[in-house]
Write a protein that holds these residues in place. Structure first.
Motif, short mmCIF file in Angstrom:
data_model
loop_
_atom_site.label_atom_id
_atom_site.label_comp_id
_atom_site.label_asym_id
_atom_site.label_seq_id
_atom_site.Cartn_x
_atom_site.Cartn_y
_atom_site.Cartn_z
N THR A 6 0.83 -1.20 0.00
CA THR A 6 0.00 0.00 0.00
C THR A 6 0.87 1.25 0.00
OG1 THR A 6 -0.13 -0.01 2.42
CG2 THR A 6 -1.85 -1.19 1.23
N GLY A 7 0.34 2.31 -0.58
CA GLY A 7 1.09 3.56 -0.61
C GLY A 7 0.39 4.61 -1.45
N TYR A 8 0.89 5.84 -1.34
CA TYR A 8 0.31 6.95 -2.10
C TYR A 8 1.41 7.97 -2.38
CZ TYR A 8 -2.28 11.24 -3.09
OH TYR A 8 -2.73 12.39 -3.68
N SER A 9 1.33 8.55 -3.58
CA SER A 9 2.27 9.64 -3.89
C SER A 9 1.60 10.62 -4.86
CB SER A 9 3.55 9.09 -4.53
OG SER A 9 3.29 8.56 -5.81
N ARG A 10 2.03 11.85 -4.78
CA ARG A 10 1.54 12.90 -5.69
C ARG A 10 2.72 13.79 -6.01
NH1 ARG A 10 -3.31 16.06 -6.78
NH2 ARG A 10 -2.75 18.25 -7.12
N THR A 11 3.02 13.92 -7.29
CA THR A 11 4.17 14.71 -7.73
C THR A 11 3.72 15.71 -8.78
OG1 THR A 11 5.61 12.81 -7.34
CG2 THR A 11 6.52 14.62 -8.63
N GLU A 12 4.21 16.94 -8.67
CA GLU A 12 3.86 17.98 -9.63
C GLU A 12 5.11 18.51 -10.31
OE1 GLU A 12 1.58 21.10 -7.93
OE2 GLU A 12 0.07 19.76 -7.02
N SER A 13 4.96 18.85 -11.59
CA SER A 13 6.03 19.54 -12.32
C SER A 13 5.48 20.89 -12.77
CB SER A 13 6.45 18.73 -13.56
OG SER A 13 7.08 17.54 -13.19
N VAL A 14 6.20 21.94 -12.44
CA VAL A 14 5.78 23.29 -12.83
C VAL A 14 6.31 23.57 -14.23
CG1 VAL A 14 5.88 25.74 -12.28
CG2 VAL A 14 5.77 24.04 -10.44
N LEU A 15 5.41 23.91 -15.13
CA LEU A 15 5.76 24.18 -16.52
C LEU A 15 5.59 25.67 -16.81
CD1 LEU A 15 3.73 21.18 -17.94
CD2 LEU A 15 6.15 21.20 -17.33
N GLU A 16 6.06 26.09 -17.99
CA GLU A 16 5.95 27.50 -18.36
C GLU A 16 4.50 27.94 -18.44
OE1 GLU A 16 8.03 28.25 -21.93
OE2 GLU A 16 10.01 27.80 -21.09
N SER A 17 3.63 27.06 -18.92
CA SER A 17 2.24 27.44 -19.13
C SER A 17 1.27 26.71 -18.21
CB SER A 17 1.84 27.17 -20.58
OG SER A 17 2.07 25.80 -20.88
N GLY A 18 1.77 26.06 -17.17
CA GLY A 18 0.87 25.34 -16.28
C GLY A 18 1.62 24.32 -15.44
#
Length: 294
Positions: A6-18
């Protein structure tokens, strides 16, 4: 080191337009089952995402959710276009309605422009290589975060395993220490019973000893104890190893359960029976934990 499933992850990448968001949820499962959720226009990436995920995870029900928010110059709401096939269809139907009902009103621009989906966002050509490059990088980071969480939970399970194995080993040692005494008492009881039953028959002492030895051997639990100890050692080796061991653990626990059932059925000693119950209780808890291991 073992990992939890079991597990959870959330990763974001910041882009030029979003930004690009990759969210992964993992639950227990007998095998590896990967489900990918993507915006419709990016369905072509599903196979790559599944492969990338499957290369690093071994077991579990894995939900990968990819969101592209205002992403990679793909959503430009200022670009609109006419949905000409739909507009022609609207115009034809409205004209037919006018004739059928004998209406005087003409089909106007304002009327058609206000109809649903007459004007729609323009299709923008998507650079899928660029999309995949950003998605792969963010997916890698999210899988890494998921694995880290699984390892932390796995460490807690590892400690629990060791604690319960120690309890089982102590119980088994108690059973082992009782074996010589139980065998001796068993021989005395058998000898007494046989002599009582055959008191009017002339006994061959050597033959009597052989029969007692045979009957005693059938109730001897030494072999089961030795095999059980070996299973405990193997289980500890699995805990210190790497890779997916959950299914191997499950099999080994079944073997342990089989041995302790045999010990319980062979021995009529009250103290051994109590220890057998304790061992079976701990094995049940180990099986529950093993179902969480990758």
């Amino acid at each position: 080191m073992i990992r939890s499933m079991t597990g959870y992850s959330r990763t974001e990448s910041v882009l030029e337009s979003g930004k690009l968001i990759v969210e992964i949820k993992a639950l227990n499962h007998r095998y590896l089952d990967i489900f990918v959720h993507l915006p419709n226009k990016f369905f072509s990436l599903e196979g790559k995402i599944k492969k990338k995920t499957g290369d690093r995870l071994i077991r579990g029900k894995i939900d990968v959710n990819v969101q592209i928010v205002e992403g990679i110059n793909l959503e430009d709401k200022g670009n609109l276009q006419l949905n000409l096939p739909l507009i022609h269809s609207y115009h034809s139907l409205l004209t037919q309605m006018r004739k059928e009902l004998g209406l005087k009103d003409e089909v106007s621009l304002n009327m058609i422009a206000g109809l649903k989906d007459a004007i729609v966002p323009a299709e923008i050509e998507v650079n899928m290589e660029a999309v995949w490059k950003e998605t792969e990088k963010t997916l890698d980071a999210s899988i890494g975060a998921l694995i880290e969480m699984r390892e932390k939970e796995g460490n807690a399970i590892y400690r629990d395993f060791l604690s319960r194995l120690d309890i089982i080993r102590d119980c088994l040692n108690s059973v082992k220490s009782r074996v010589p005494l139980v065998i001796s008492e068993h021989k005395k009881r058998l000898s007494g019973r046989l002599k009582e039953l055959l008191k009017e028959v002339e006994l061959d002492e050597q033959r009597l000893c052989q029969e007692i030895a045979i009957m005693t051997e059938k109730s001897d639990i030494t072999e089961e104890i030795v095999r059980f100890e070996s299973h405990i050692d193997q289980f500890r080796e699995m805990l210190e190893g790497s890779g997916a061991v959950g299914r191997k653990m499950d099999f080994l626990l079944q073997e342990m359960n089989r041995e302790v059932n045999t010990i319980g059925s062979k021995s009529s000693d009250v103290e051994i029976a109590r220890k057998v119950i304790e061992i079976k209780d701990e094995l049940s808890k180990l099986r529950e934990q093993a179902s969480n291991v990758e």
